[in-house]
Design an enzyme around this catalytic site. Structure first.
Site, mmCIF file in Angstrom:
data_model
loop_
_atom_site.group_PDB
_atom_site.id
_atom_site.type_symbol
_atom_site.label_atom_id
_atom_site.label_comp_id
_atom_site.label_asym_id
_atom_site.label_seq_id
_atom_site.Cartn_x
_atom_site.Cartn_y
_atom_site.Cartn_z
ATOM 1 N N ASP A 71 -1.008 0.821 -25.184
ATOM 2 C CA ASP A 71 0.122 1.634 -25.635
ATOM 3 C C ASP A 71 -0.263 3.092 -25.769
ATOM 4 O O ASP A 71 -1.291 3.433 -26.358
ATOM 5 C CB ASP A 71 0.643 1.129 -26.986
ATOM 6 C CG ASP A 71 1.240 -0.259 -26.898
ATOM 7 O OD1 ASP A 71 1.698 -0.618 -25.796
ATOM 8 O OD2 ASP A 71 1.250 -0.978 -27.913
ATOM 9 N N GLU A 125 13.705 -5.155 -23.922
ATOM 10 C CA GLU A 125 12.331 -5.525 -24.270
ATOM 11 C C GLU A 125 12.072 -5.101 -25.724
ATOM 12 O O GLU A 125 12.168 -3.919 -26.053
ATOM 13 C CB GLU A 125 11.391 -4.793 -23.322
ATOM 14 C CG GLU A 125 9.981 -5.314 -23.270
ATOM 15 C CD GLU A 125 9.168 -4.525 -22.254
ATOM 16 O OE1 GLU A 125 8.123 -3.996 -22.656
ATOM 17 O OE2 GLU A 125 9.601 -4.404 -21.089
#
Length: 211
Positions: free
Chosen positions: A60, A49
């Site tokens: 995040d 990824e």
């Protein structure tokens, strides 16, 4: 069938799980990103990824925020990541999944983005902030270009949401295993097993657990 789905099928036949590491593209440099991905490949990793750094992330945690900020300071752009992807795909042979918020894709141009994904060896995309209800156009374009569109589901996803995502997804389903932001945890949520079982009862796609 997309190569990503074939990888899951092959690993299942061989009674192995599929580990999908995440790395922020261009952090701390593209040269080191290349070395890391090649090391992943040498260790038997089949799917990587590749994160697109973004200045205003929604989900995040501190580690990815830091790496993304540093990558942006070093001039990393989606266009540069596309060029990098072509080279690393050739040298490593891994299947690349690009994770990006929608804003960089919108600025790039969705049509050009998906065409370039196909031409540069990116086999799947994840767009965390694009809800299933608004994704029909881009999922159709992804399918046309042979790029898997990987939907995220979470502990708060009900049966209706799961069915909607599964209907439009390809490659695999990304199960966000916790509420909150990305990052390490001391323990896993006890509901992961039952949640994955529910998702698998509603789709034939493989389910990857992450976050």
């Amino acid at each position: 069938m997309n190569r990503i789905e074939n990888i899951f099928k092959e690993e299942k036949r061989n009674k192995r799980g599929v580990v999908i590491p995440y790395i922020t593209a261009g952090y701390p440099s593209f040269a080191l990103t290349k070395k890391i991905i090649e090391a992943f490949a040498a260790a038997g990793i089949k799917i990587v990824e590749l994160g697109v750094p973004f200045s205003d992330p929604m989900a995040d945690g501190p580690t990815i925020q830091y790496s993304s900020q540093k990558a942006l300071e070093h001039g990393v752009t989606l266009k540069k990541i596309m060029s990098f992807a072509r080279g690393i795909k050739s040298s490593s042979g891994v299947s690349l999944v690009l994770m990006s918020y929608y804003n960089p894709i919108y600025q790039y141009g969705p049509d050009k983005f998906l065409k370039d994904c196909a031409e540069h060896g990116i086999e799947g995309i994840i767009i965390p902030d694009l809800p299933a209800e608004e994704s029909r156009e881009i999922t159709a374009k992804a399918r046309k270009n042979g790029v898997a569109f990987i939907f995220m589901l979470s502990p708060t996803s009900g049966r209706g949401r799961i069915k909607l995502a599964a209907k439009n997804a390809s490659g695999f389903i990304y199960y966000v295993s916790l509420t909150g932001v990305t990052g390490e945890r001391k323990k896993l949520d006890a509901s992961i097993g039952s949640s994955v079982k529910l998702i698998k009862s509603l789709t034939s796609l493989p389910v990857a657990v992450g976050f």
